[in-house]
Design a protein around this motif. Structure first.
Motif, PDB file in Angstrom:
ATOM      1  N   ASP A   1       0.760  -1.033  -0.066  1.00 56.99           N
ATOM      2  CA  ASP A   1       0.110   0.371   0.085  1.00 56.99           C
ATOM      3  C   ASP A   1       0.770   1.162  -0.193  1.00 56.99           C
ATOM      4  O   ASP A   1       1.897   1.061   0.539  1.00 56.99           O
ATOM      5  CB  ASP A   1      -0.568  -0.398   1.062  1.00 56.99           C
ATOM      6  N   LEU A   2       0.223   2.549  -0.683  1.00 62.81           N
ATOM      7  CA  LEU A   2       0.937   3.582  -0.951  1.00 62.81           C
ATOM      8  C   LEU A   2       0.090   4.161  -0.402  1.00 62.81           C
ATOM      9  O   LEU A   2      -1.216   4.883  -0.667  1.00 62.81           O
ATOM     10  CB  LEU A   2       1.047   4.284  -2.242  1.00 62.81           C
ATOM     11  N   PHE A   3       0.357   5.340   1.064  1.00 67.01           N
ATOM     12  CA  PHE A   3      -0.930   6.270   1.392  1.00 67.01           C
ATOM     13  C   PHE A   3       0.686   7.742   1.238  1.00 67.01           C
ATOM     14  O   PHE A   3       1.208   8.295   1.773  1.00 67.01           O
ATOM     15  CB  PHE A   3      -0.439   6.083   3.053  1.00 67.01           C
ATOM     16  N   SER A   4      -0.222   8.741   0.000  1.00 66.64           N
ATOM     17  CA  SER A   4      -0.057   9.430  -0.441  1.00 66.64           C
ATOM     18  C   SER A   4      -0.019  10.856   1.015  1.00 66.64           C
ATOM     19  O   SER A   4      -0.919  10.693   1.483  1.00 66.64           O
ATOM     20  CB  SER A   4      -0.762  10.514  -1.040  1.00 66.64           C
ATOM     21  N   ASP A   5       0.587  11.975   0.847  1.00 58.62           N
ATOM     22  CA  ASP A   5       0.456  13.148   1.625  1.00 58.62           C
ATOM     23  C   ASP A   5      -0.382  13.717   0.556  1.00 58.62           C
ATOM     24  O   ASP A   5      -1.217  13.610  -0.379  1.00 58.62           O
ATOM     25  CB  ASP A   5       1.832  13.792   1.903  1.00 58.62           C
ATOM     26  N   GLU A   6      -1.067  15.498   1.320  1.00 58.74           N
ATOM     27  CA  GLU A   6      -1.805  15.703   0.832  1.00 58.74           C
ATOM     28  C   GLU A   6      -1.801  16.474  -0.173  1.00 58.74           C
ATOM     29  O   GLU A   6      -2.579  16.631  -1.036  1.00 58.74           O
ATOM     30  CB  GLU A   6      -2.185  17.164   2.009  1.00 58.74           C
ATOM     31  N   SER A   7      -0.751  16.485  -0.555  1.00 58.43           N
ATOM     32  CA  SER A   7       0.424  17.282  -1.935  1.00 58.43           C
ATOM     33  C   SER A   7       0.372  16.690  -3.191  1.00 58.43           C
ATOM     34  O   SER A   7       0.731  16.851  -3.852  1.00 58.43           O
ATOM     35  CB  SER A   7       1.312  18.040  -1.718  1.00 58.43           C
ATOM     36  N   GLY A   8       0.757  15.233  -2.660  1.00 61.07           N
ATOM     37  CA  GLY A   8       0.435  14.056  -3.279  1.00 61.07           C
ATOM     38  C   GLY A   8       2.143  14.231  -3.916  1.00 61.07           C
ATOM     39  O   GLY A   8       2.230  13.606  -4.946  1.00 61.07           O
ATOM     40  N   THR A   9       2.720  14.431  -3.447  1.00 62.57           N
ATOM     41  CA  THR A   9       3.985  14.405  -3.929  1.00 62.57           C
ATOM     42  C   THR A   9       5.227  13.674  -3.269  1.00 62.57           C
ATOM     43  O   THR A   9       6.276  13.543  -2.995  1.00 62.57           O
ATOM     44  CB  THR A   9       4.776  15.815  -4.144  1.00 62.57           C
ATOM     45  N   LYS A  10       4.548  13.334  -1.911  1.00 65.90           N
ATOM     46  CA  LYS A  10       5.096  12.562  -0.981  1.00 65.90           C
ATOM     47  C   LYS A  10       4.619  11.139  -0.720  1.00 65.90           C
ATOM     48  O   LYS A  10       3.205  11.141  -0.782  1.00 65.90           O
ATOM     49  CB  LYS A  10       5.304  12.687   0.080  1.00 65.90           C
ATOM     50  N   ALA A  11       4.773  10.089   0.063  1.00 65.57           N
ATOM     51  CA  ALA A  11       4.219   8.969  -0.230  1.00 65.57           C
ATOM     52  C   ALA A  11       4.801   7.930   1.296  1.00 65.57           C
ATOM     53  O   ALA A  11       6.326   7.761   1.028  1.00 65.57           O
ATOM     54  CB  ALA A  11       4.241   7.843  -1.358  1.00 65.57           C
ATOM     55  N   ASN A  12       4.187   7.198   1.876  1.00 67.56           N
ATOM     56  CA  ASN A  12       4.771   6.200   2.776  1.00 67.56           C
ATOM     57  C   ASN A  12       4.409   5.182   1.977  1.00 67.56           C
ATOM     58  O   ASN A  12       3.290   4.969   1.739  1.00 67.56           O
ATOM     59  CB  ASN A  12       4.255   6.423   4.079  1.00 67.56           C
ATOM     60  N   LEU A  13       5.172   3.818   2.269  1.00 68.09           N
ATOM     61  CA  LEU A  13       4.639   2.400   1.800  1.00 68.09           C
ATOM     62  C   LEU A  13       4.805   1.852   2.623  1.00 68.09           C
ATOM     63  O   LEU A  13       5.309   1.600   3.200  1.00 68.09           O
ATOM     64  CB  LEU A  13       5.983   2.148   1.014  1.00 68.09           C
ATOM     65  N   PHE A  14       3.899   1.123   3.012  1.00 66.51           N
ATOM     66  CA  PHE A  14       3.621   0.208   3.762  1.00 66.51           C
ATOM     67  C   PHE A  14       3.224  -1.677   3.584  1.00 66.51           C
ATOM     68  O   PHE A  14       2.350  -1.442   2.555  1.00 66.51           O
ATOM     69  CB  PHE A  14       2.001   0.152   4.444  1.00 66.51           C
ATOM     70  N   ALA A  15       4.055  -2.351   3.528  1.00 63.16           N
ATOM     71  CA  ALA A  15       3.971  -3.883   2.749  1.00 63.16           C
ATOM     72  C   ALA A  15       3.750  -4.709   3.997  1.00 63.16           C
ATOM     73  O   ALA A  15       4.130  -5.190   5.238  1.00 63.16           O
ATOM     74  CB  ALA A  15       5.572  -4.227   1.506  1.00 63.16           C
ATOM     75  N   THR A  16       3.555  -6.064   3.220  1.00 64.41           N
ATOM     76  CA  THR A  16       3.152  -7.125   4.049  1.00 64.41           C
ATOM     77  C   THR A  16       3.770  -8.146   3.748  1.00 64.41           C
ATOM     78  O   THR A  16       3.212  -9.008   2.635  1.00 64.41           O
ATOM     79  CB  THR A  16       2.034  -7.181   5.003  1.00 64.41           C
ATOM     80  N   LEU A  17       4.654  -9.142   3.851  1.00 60.38           N
ATOM     81  CA  LEU A  17       4.603 -10.812   3.625  1.00 60.38           C
ATOM     82  C   LEU A  17       4.398 -11.832   4.783  1.00 60.38           C
ATOM     83  O   LEU A  17       3.822 -11.091   6.100  1.00 60.38           O
ATOM     84  CB  LEU A  17       7.041 -11.614   3.622  1.00 60.38           C
TER      85      LEU A  17
END
Length: 398
Positions: free
Chosen positions: A56-72
């Motif tokens: 999953d990618l979670f963007s900030d309000e500007s849409g220019t940054k994102a957190n990545l969260f991944a699961t195995l």
């Protein structure tokens, strides 16, 4: 049947080469906090997705940054998070010997912005995801790669509520900040504020007809300083930090335009470094009451539009030392450490701790090299990190 030692060494060498190749790519993304990290997280998301991770990618309000969260591994509570931040500090006005965004290896040292802080750990964790994906994982293994750690842990502060909303409850987290692979169980928080005082200008000969913002800023600072003795008294017994209590520092005071003019505006920049979260709440509560009950009424009695505005620059939660810390104990076994330490610098660890996880900080490279020109991580530190992550794999199948 165990493979011969030479085969084990060859496998380790292959993983190291793959890790350094990935590190080269990651350093090539100029993810300074002021700029976007989207290309880098897209690259990492693709690699983790190829391993079978749920990404999953979670963007900030500007849409220019994102957190990545991944699961195995399986769905459900528990498991472990491997976490690192994708942003780096600027290189302007630094005297680099080579291009900071091109990885350079020289005498077993890997030079480039972010090599130790903290793309080295991200590269190692991502390469090991291929190995983890082949294991019969008994609990979830998560990867959390965040944005804007260097400017107030903004990405992690956004990610943690998202995990809470989705009901994702990992049991442990390893934050791969550069600790020279030492096990770190605690650090102070860091909270930074800019406070702006808006008063009423006037002639200096009639101070009662104006609202002197500089004077109210001075009263604000004096109240802050009066809290220092209270914080000394609140220091936890056997606090491992130096000094052992929460500190307050006034970084700058600005205000006024001339000797004979009532200062209409003033500004105070200050910080505190809590040793425990309750100290931070104590300070904020005290200063809030002082502003609301004393300063603002006095200012607005003369000028109703006078105000005091506080800007939160960053509130980084500390990592509190806990007697019961499964993540610390696990990583200590993996690296063969006999004890854990505390450090003066801040990380995202406290935010994950607030989510209910046990958290430890351990990663390749020295904080002494971070933020400096010619930042580097040693090849030996990368080997040590990969060894820790390989041993972790054995723990995830039991």
């Amino acid at each position: 049947m165990q493979p011969p030692p030479s085969a084990v060494r060859e496998t380790v060498t292959d993983r190291l080469e793959d890790t350094l190749d990935l590190l080269q790519s990651l350093v090539g993304y100029p993810t300074v906090s002021a700029d976007s990290n989207l290309e880098m997280v897209a690259d990492l998301a693709s690699r983790l997705g190829d391993c079978g991770a749920r990404v999953d990618l979670f963007s900030d309000e500007s849409g220019t940054k994102a957190n990545l969260f991944a699961t195995l591994g399986p769905e459900g509570d528990g498991g472990l998070v491997l976490s690192g931040h994708t942003d780096v500090v600027p290189v302007e006005d630094q005297d680099w010997s080579s291009d900071p965004f091109v990885l350079l290896e020289h005498e077993e040292l890997l030079y480039g912005r972010g090599t130790c802080d903290m793309k080295g750990f991200i590269a190692a964790a991502t390469v090991m995801a291929r190995e983890y994906s082949q294991l019969d994982l008994k609990r979830p293994l998560h990867f959390a790669f965040t944005y804007d750690e260097e400017v107030g842990c903004l990405g992690a502060r956004s990610l943690v509520p998202e995990l809470r909303k989705r009901g994702i409850k990992p049991a442990m987290a390893v934050i791969g900040e550069p600790t020279s692979m030492r096990v770190i169980e605690g650090h102070k928080g860091c909270c930074e504020y800019t406070v702006r005082f808006n008063g009423l200008e006037g002639h200096g000969s009639s101070p009662d007809l104006g609202v002197n913002a500089a004077e109210y800023a001075a009263r604000y600072v004096m109240h802050l300083l009066s809290l220092r003795n209270d914080l000394v008294q609140r220091a936890p017994v056997q606090s491992p930090f130096t000094p052992p209590w929460t500190t307050i520092n006034v970084g700058s005071i600005h205000g006024g335009v001339a000797h004979n003019v009532i200062a209409g505006k003033a500004e105070v920049e200050w910080e505190m470094r809590p040793v425990q979260n309750s100290d931070g709440e104590f300070v904020k509560r005290s200063i809030h009451h002082f502003v609301e009950r004393e300063l603002l009424p006095a200012m607005q009695n003369v000028h109703p539009d006078a105000d005091i505005v506080t800007e939160v620059i960053g509130e980084v939660a500390g990592l509190e030392v806990m007697d019961d810390n499964a993540a610390r104990d696990l990583v200590s076994r993996l690296v063969g450490a006999n004890g854990a330490h505390v450090v003066p610098f801040g990380t995202e660890a406290g935010l994950f701790q607030e989510l209910g996880m046990s958290v430890v900080v351990c990663g390749p490279g020295s904080i002494e090299q971070a933020h400096k020109p010619d930042e580097f991580v040693s090849v030996e530190q990368m080997r040590s990190c990969l060894t820790m992550l390989e041993r972790l794999g054995d723990q995830l199948t039991v």
